[in-house]
Scaffold this motif. Structure first.
Motif, PDB file in Angstrom:
ATOM      1  N   HIS A 187       0.928  -1.315   0.053  1.00 25.09           N
ATOM      2  CA  HIS A 187       0.137   0.078   0.034  1.00 25.09           C
ATOM      3  C   HIS A 187       0.914   1.237  -0.070  1.00 25.09           C
ATOM      4  O   HIS A 187       0.252   2.423   0.222  1.00 25.09           O
ATOM      5  CB  HIS A 187      -0.806   0.101   1.206  1.00 25.09           C
ATOM      6  N   VAL A 188       2.038   1.206  -0.139  1.00 27.65           N
ATOM      7  CA  VAL A 188       2.989   2.207   0.031  1.00 27.65           C
ATOM      8  C   VAL A 188       2.609   3.504  -1.013  1.00 27.65           C
ATOM      9  O   VAL A 188       2.516   4.676  -0.609  1.00 27.65           O
ATOM     10  CB  VAL A 188       4.742   1.792  -0.253  1.00 27.65           C
ATOM     11  N   LEU A 189       2.658   2.875  -2.572  1.00 30.43           N
ATOM     12  CA  LEU A 189       2.221   3.893  -3.342  1.00 30.43           C
ATOM     13  C   LEU A 189       0.748   4.665  -3.039  1.00 30.43           C
ATOM     14  O   LEU A 189       0.909   5.958  -3.201  1.00 30.43           O
ATOM     15  CB  LEU A 189       2.114   3.538  -4.856  1.00 30.43           C
ATOM     16  N   GLU A 190      -0.082   3.937  -2.659  1.00 33.18           N
ATOM     17  CA  GLU A 190      -1.394   4.423  -2.264  1.00 33.18           C
ATOM     18  C   GLU A 190      -1.139   5.396  -0.963  1.00 33.18           C
ATOM     19  O   GLU A 190      -1.876   6.581  -0.829  1.00 33.18           O
ATOM     20  CB  GLU A 190      -2.595   3.564  -2.061  1.00 33.18           C
ATOM     21  N   ASP A 226      15.168  -1.822   7.472  1.00 33.58           N
ATOM     22  CA  ASP A 226      13.661  -2.098   7.416  1.00 33.58           C
ATOM     23  C   ASP A 226      12.894  -1.171   6.540  1.00 33.58           C
ATOM     24  O   ASP A 226      11.645  -1.626   6.302  1.00 33.58           O
ATOM     25  CB  ASP A 226      13.166  -1.885   8.869  1.00 33.58           C
ATOM     26  N   LEU A 227      13.452  -0.270   6.083  1.00 30.31           N
ATOM     27  CA  LEU A 227      12.595   0.616   4.780  1.00 30.31           C
ATOM     28  C   LEU A 227      12.729   0.274   3.565  1.00 30.31           C
ATOM     29  O   LEU A 227      12.382   0.934   2.505  1.00 30.31           O
ATOM     30  CB  LEU A 227      12.993   2.152   5.247  1.00 30.31           C
ATOM     31  N   GLN A 228      13.427  -0.751   3.391  1.00 30.06           N
ATOM     32  CA  GLN A 228      13.677  -1.231   1.759  1.00 30.06           C
ATOM     33  C   GLN A 228      12.311  -1.590   0.975  1.00 30.06           C
ATOM     34  O   GLN A 228      12.413  -1.268  -0.148  1.00 30.06           O
ATOM     35  CB  GLN A 228      14.400  -2.451   1.748  1.00 30.06           C
ATOM     36  N   PHE A 229      11.445  -2.073   1.723  1.00 33.03           N
ATOM     37  CA  PHE A 229      10.222  -2.220   1.047  1.00 33.03           C
ATOM     38  C   PHE A 229       9.543  -0.970   0.739  1.00 33.03           C
ATOM     39  O   PHE A 229       8.788  -1.018  -0.448  1.00 33.03           O
ATOM     40  CB  PHE A 229       9.192  -3.083   1.642  1.00 33.03           C
ATOM     41  N   VAL A 230       9.761   0.093   1.313  1.00 31.17           N
ATOM     42  CA  VAL A 230       9.139   1.322   1.122  1.00 31.17           C
ATOM     43  C   VAL A 230       9.864   1.825  -0.246  1.00 31.17           C
ATOM     44  O   VAL A 230       9.092   2.208  -1.413  1.00 31.17           O
ATOM     45  CB  VAL A 230       9.088   2.301   2.047  1.00 31.17           C
ATOM     46  N   ILE A 231      11.054   1.766  -0.498  1.00 35.00           N
ATOM     47  CA  ILE A 231      11.945   2.220  -1.621  1.00 35.00           C
ATOM     48  C   ILE A 231      11.663   1.357  -2.847  1.00 35.00           C
ATOM     49  O   ILE A 231      11.358   1.996  -3.947  1.00 35.00           O
ATOM     50  CB  ILE A 231      13.383   2.121  -1.121  1.00 35.00           C
ATOM     51  N   ASP A 232      11.345   0.104  -2.503  1.00 36.97           N
ATOM     52  CA  ASP A 232      11.196  -0.880  -3.712  1.00 36.97           C
ATOM     53  C   ASP A 232       9.776  -0.451  -4.463  1.00 36.97           C
ATOM     54  O   ASP A 232       9.768  -0.710  -5.505  1.00 36.97           O
ATOM     55  CB  ASP A 232      11.330  -2.306  -3.143  1.00 36.97           C
ATOM     56  N   LEU A 249      10.080   2.633  -6.185  1.00 34.40           N
ATOM     57  CA  LEU A 249      10.875   2.433  -7.687  1.00 34.40           C
ATOM     58  C   LEU A 249       9.868   1.599  -8.433  1.00 34.40           C
ATOM     59  O   LEU A 249      10.210   1.917  -9.699  1.00 34.40           O
ATOM     60  CB  LEU A 249      12.290   1.986  -7.348  1.00 34.40           C
ATOM     61  N   ALA A 250       9.216   0.838  -7.960  1.00 36.75           N
ATOM     62  CA  ALA A 250       8.083   0.034  -9.112  1.00 36.75           C
ATOM     63  C   ALA A 250       7.344   0.858  -9.510  1.00 36.75           C
ATOM     64  O   ALA A 250       7.050   0.535 -10.792  1.00 36.75           O
ATOM     65  CB  ALA A 250       7.409  -1.301  -8.073  1.00 36.75           C
ATOM     66  N   ALA A 251       6.919   1.762  -8.891  1.00 41.19           N
ATOM     67  CA  ALA A 251       6.139   2.729  -9.621  1.00 41.19           C
ATOM     68  C   ALA A 251       6.995   3.798 -10.356  1.00 41.19           C
ATOM     69  O   ALA A 251       8.245   3.560 -10.442  1.00 41.19           O
ATOM     70  CB  ALA A 251       5.215   3.496  -8.565  1.00 41.19           C
ATOM     71  N   GLU A 252       6.484   4.962 -10.591  1.00 44.46           N
ATOM     72  CA  GLU A 252       6.921   6.238 -11.174  1.00 44.46           C
ATOM     73  C   GLU A 252       7.424   7.100 -10.176  1.00 44.46           C
ATOM     74  O   GLU A 252       6.633   7.928  -9.627  1.00 44.46           O
ATOM     75  CB  GLU A 252       6.163   6.936 -12.316  1.00 44.46           C
ATOM     76  N   VAL A 253       8.845   6.906  -9.546  1.00 46.19           N
ATOM     77  CA  VAL A 253       9.229   7.645  -8.352  1.00 46.19           C
ATOM     78  C   VAL A 253       9.202   9.174  -8.761  1.00 46.19           C
ATOM     79  O   VAL A 253       9.143   9.935  -7.666  1.00 46.19           O
ATOM     80  CB  VAL A 253      10.558   6.915  -7.853  1.00 46.19           C
ATOM     81  N   GLY A 254       9.564   9.621  -9.970  1.00 49.37           N
ATOM     82  CA  GLY A 254       9.690  11.043 -10.411  1.00 49.37           C
ATOM     83  C   GLY A 254       8.249  11.718 -10.132  1.00 49.37           C
ATOM     84  O   GLY A 254       7.963  12.629  -9.490  1.00 49.37           O
ATOM     85  N   GLN A 255       7.109  10.807 -10.491  1.00 46.22           N
ATOM     86  CA  GLN A 255       5.900  11.273 -10.096  1.00 46.22           C
ATOM     87  C   GLN A 255       5.465  11.437  -8.631  1.00 46.22           C
ATOM     88  O   GLN A 255       4.875  12.330  -8.259  1.00 46.22           O
ATOM     89  CB  GLN A 255       4.876  10.551 -10.979  1.00 46.22           C
ATOM     90  N   VAL A 256       5.811  10.474  -7.821  1.00 51.89           N
ATOM     91  CA  VAL A 256       5.846  10.374  -6.516  1.00 51.89           C
ATOM     92  C   VAL A 256       6.482  11.873  -5.956  1.00 51.89           C
ATOM     93  O   VAL A 256       5.922  12.366  -4.942  1.00 51.89           O
ATOM     94  CB  VAL A 256       6.191   9.211  -6.067  1.00 51.89           C
TER      95      VAL A 256
END
Length: 359
Positions: free
Chosen positions: A156-159, A181-187, A190-197
């Motif tokens: 649910h990180v992107l949402e 422990d924050l690697q899942f947030v970064i992943d 990055l799987a989405a469009e991090v520039g837009q985030v």
């Protein structure tokens, strides 16, 4: 017969009472009703939840409602002395209850009364619930408990980064968890469009917290995305905050890269309000030699300085530049401002600069 409507603004949304002097048989609004989300609920009825604005008003009135002169204008409803017991945290629904139920939580109570496990994402999406999740993270006994709560945001990180409420929970997770422990947030970003985030109203906050907390190797891909589009981020309403964050918390290499970009594009950036904020941040983080260089370059573009003096974002940098200039260059800029004093006086920000120069 006219209908009197009292609007109550506040969480969880806009609610209103509709009241009329007509009889119930002739008018369905003769009895006060609470409207929320297209559903009419009877106000102050046993066992029926009331929206937060109504509960807040009733708690504020208390026993004074019958004595105040303006109480005659309120709908004829029973005024309880205390908020209904239905709002107790111990009466929360089961895990399969939809997320909308979390918006019905009261503002008082203790976070340890909330059955948080398995409900983190449900609570994180609401105005009140996100506060209790953050409190649970802060009051966790150890990092393992924090990790157990934070892992429920996986998927649910992107949402969450785009949610007005859940983004606060995600920021809190970043601040209390260890970088590994924050690697899942970064992943997930990055799987989405991090520039837009990074250019999102709330997503830019998540990127900033990651840049502050994580090792450079972890956020290397995020940095390359941002630094590869410095012009676009510098002029973006929200992306510019990420650039400012790099200037403040980034490595020496990253700060120098942003500084060189800002110095090479000063006239272009200062002609745009968000770019002007980035140049101001670059000036504040620069050393004396770089500050003198920025001041010298801007003194050669008096027309840009005059435009900046009329904007809220430009005034701070104009004042810094004027304080930094020496002798001849300062005298030339002041002469240009003096000749344009009438035009500057039409703007509140321009008058601030004129007052500073005593023109």
């Amino acid at each position: 017969s006219p209908v009197l409507r009292l609007f109550c603004f506040g969480s969880p949304g806009r609610c209103f009472w509709s009241y009329s002097t007509m009889s119930p048989a002739a008018n369905p609004y003769a009895e006060p009703r609470l409207h929320q989300g297209g559903v009419a609920r009877m106000a102050a009825r046993p066992g029926v939840p009331m929206a937060h604005p109504v509960r807040a008003l009733l708690a504020r009135l208390g026993s004074r409602a019958d004595r105040e002169e303006w109480s005659a204008f309120l709908p004829p409803m029973r005024l309880p002395q205390t908020p209904p017991a239905v709002w107790s945290f111990r009466a929360l629904p089961t895990e399969d209850t939809p997320a909308a139920s979390a918006s019905s939580m009261p503002e008082g109570g203790a976070s340890d009364t909330i059955p948080m496990k398995g409900r983190v994402w449900m609570f994180a999406q609401t105005a009140h619930g996100c506060r209790w999740v953050q409190q649970a993270l802060l009051s966790a006994v150890d990092t393992a408990e924090c990790r157990e709560l934070a892992v429920e945001l996986r998927g649910h990180v992107l949402e969450a980064s785009r949610s007005p409420h859940a983004n606060h929970v995600l920021q809190r997770c970043i601040s209390v968890l260890a970088p590994e422990d924050l690697q899942f947030v970064i992943d997930e970003l990055l799987a989405a469009e991090v520039g837009q985030v990074a250019k999102h109203k709330y997503g830019c906050r998540i990127v900033q917290r990651l840049l502050e907390r994580c090792d450079r190797q972890q956020v290397q891909s995020i940095l390359e995305t941002v630094l590869g589009d410095l012009s676009g981020f510098s002029k973006h309403p929200y992306g510019n905050f990420v650039i400012q964050n790099i200037l403040q918390h980034g490595s020496l290499e990253d700060r120098q890269r942003v500084m060189q970009f800002a110095i090479g594009r000063i006239p272009d950036l200062c002609s745009e309000r968000h770019g002007c904020i980035v140049v101001t941040a670059a000036f504040d983080s620069a050393g004396p030699e770089e500050q003198d260089l920025i001041a010298s370059l801007l003194s050669q573009h008096v027309d840009v300085l005059l435009c900046m003096a009329r904007t809220k974002q430009g005034v701070p940098l104009v004042i810094r530049i004027l304080d930094r200039l020496q002798d001849k260059a300062r005298a030339e800029v002041i002469a240009a401002f003096s000749s344009s004093a009438q035009a500057l006086a039409t703007s509140a920000h321009g008058r601030e600069v004129l007052d500073r120069l005593r023109l």
